[in-house]
Design a protein around this motif. Sequence first.
Motif, mmCIF file in Angstrom:
data_model
loop_
_atom_site.group_PDB
_atom_site.id
_atom_site.type_symbol
_atom_site.label_atom_id
_atom_site.label_comp_id
_atom_site.label_asym_id
_atom_site.label_seq_id
_atom_site.Cartn_x
_atom_site.Cartn_y
_atom_site.Cartn_z
ATOM 1 N N LEU A 132 0.833 -1.208 0.000
ATOM 2 C CA LEU A 132 0.000 0.000 0.000
ATOM 3 C C LEU A 132 0.865 1.255 0.000
ATOM 4 O O LEU A 132 0.677 2.164 -0.820
ATOM 5 C CB LEU A 132 -0.909 -0.024 1.228
ATOM 6 C CG LEU A 132 -1.987 1.039 1.367
ATOM 7 C CD1 LEU A 132 -2.975 0.953 0.227
ATOM 8 C CD2 LEU A 132 -2.701 0.885 2.703
ATOM 9 N N GLU A 133 1.828 1.299 0.898
ATOM 10 C CA GLU A 133 2.695 2.475 1.005
ATOM 11 C C GLU A 133 3.550 2.662 -0.243
ATOM 12 O O GLU A 133 3.756 3.791 -0.708
ATOM 13 C CB GLU A 133 3.574 2.352 2.251
ATOM 14 C CG GLU A 133 2.786 2.499 3.551
ATOM 15 C CD GLU A 133 3.612 2.210 4.795
ATOM 16 O OE1 GLU A 133 4.792 1.811 4.647
ATOM 17 O OE2 GLU A 133 3.072 2.371 5.906
ATOM 18 N N ARG A 134 4.029 1.563 -0.817
ATOM 19 C CA ARG A 134 4.831 1.654 -2.035
ATOM 20 C C ARG A 134 4.032 2.270 -3.179
ATOM 21 O O ARG A 134 4.524 3.142 -3.903
ATOM 22 C CB ARG A 134 5.315 0.261 -2.451
ATOM 23 C CG ARG A 134 6.462 -0.292 -1.627
ATOM 24 C CD ARG A 134 6.745 -1.727 -2.025
ATOM 25 N NE ARG A 134 7.841 -2.313 -1.262
ATOM 26 C CZ ARG A 134 8.091 -3.595 -1.195
ATOM 27 N NH1 ARG A 134 7.336 -4.462 -1.851
ATOM 28 N NH2 ARG A 134 9.115 -4.054 -0.475
ATOM 29 N N VAL A 135 2.806 1.795 -3.362
ATOM 30 C CA VAL A 135 1.998 2.268 -4.489
ATOM 31 C C VAL A 135 1.543 3.705 -4.277
ATOM 32 O O VAL A 135 1.527 4.504 -5.225
ATOM 33 C CB VAL A 135 0.792 1.335 -4.733
ATOM 34 C CG1 VAL A 135 -0.060 1.846 -5.893
ATOM 35 C CG2 VAL A 135 1.265 -0.080 -5.024
ATOM 36 N N MET A 136 1.179 4.053 -3.054
ATOM 37 C CA MET A 136 0.779 5.438 -2.760
ATOM 38 C C MET A 136 1.922 6.391 -3.086
ATOM 39 O O MET A 136 1.718 7.447 -3.697
ATOM 40 C CB MET A 136 0.372 5.566 -1.299
ATOM 41 C CG MET A 136 -0.963 4.915 -0.964
ATOM 42 S SD MET A 136 -1.298 4.839 0.820
ATOM 43 C CE MET A 136 -1.350 6.578 1.254
ATOM 44 N N LYS A 137 3.134 6.002 -2.702
ATOM 45 C CA LYS A 137 4.314 6.841 -2.965
ATOM 46 C C LYS A 137 4.639 6.885 -4.453
ATOM 47 O O LYS A 137 4.925 7.949 -5.015
ATOM 48 C CB LYS A 137 5.509 6.299 -2.180
ATOM 49 C CG LYS A 137 6.773 7.122 -2.331
ATOM 50 C CD LYS A 137 7.901 6.550 -1.472
ATOM 51 C CE LYS A 137 9.173 7.375 -1.632
ATOM 52 N NZ LYS A 137 10.290 6.833 -0.823
#
Length: 199
Positions: free
Chosen positions: A137-142
Amino acid sequence: MIKVGLTGGIGCGKSYVADLLRRRHIPVYDTDKEAKRLMMESATIRRGLVDWVGERAYMPDGTLNRERIASYLFASPLHAERINRLVHPVVQDDFLQWVDKQDGPLVVMECAILYESGFDRLVDEVLLVRAPERVCLERVMKRDGASEAQVKARMAAQMSDEERCRRAHYIINNDGGSDVEGALRDIWVKIDRGRLRED
């Protein structure tokens, strides 16, 4: 020649693993990249897109109208199915032609929707890359500048990690702390041993 399918959910780090493989001089066929190319080059795909989406499926300069295609694609599950039925067979044929041109003992197909597309039938082994949901989730948001809700909606539309794990032959954990390169080396040794036994 052994054909390996490389797959995993959004944000798991498939592309990172694919790059590691390329550094080891292992040919990798990126289905997403090649599908975009074929949507430009294939007369079959072009005719189908124009029939369903209209002349505005392509820009005046002949390039793909990505915004128009995306709008059609996400408007209905039926639309997505139509596009998949049009594009997937062309990608499959292109992959098989690409394989025929390779002369090494191993090749890889990188495909996010390996099982959903039926492309798993084209490979001998499947290597799954996975990571905890929060990490993905954090990877894609970034990476995409997307909201948490947007990314979660994309995740919800995917095959579950549990189902992927059940069907994969090998699994790499790419949680940010694991030794991905070491795990990949170990898996490649096992795949290579299997190839040698078959030979």
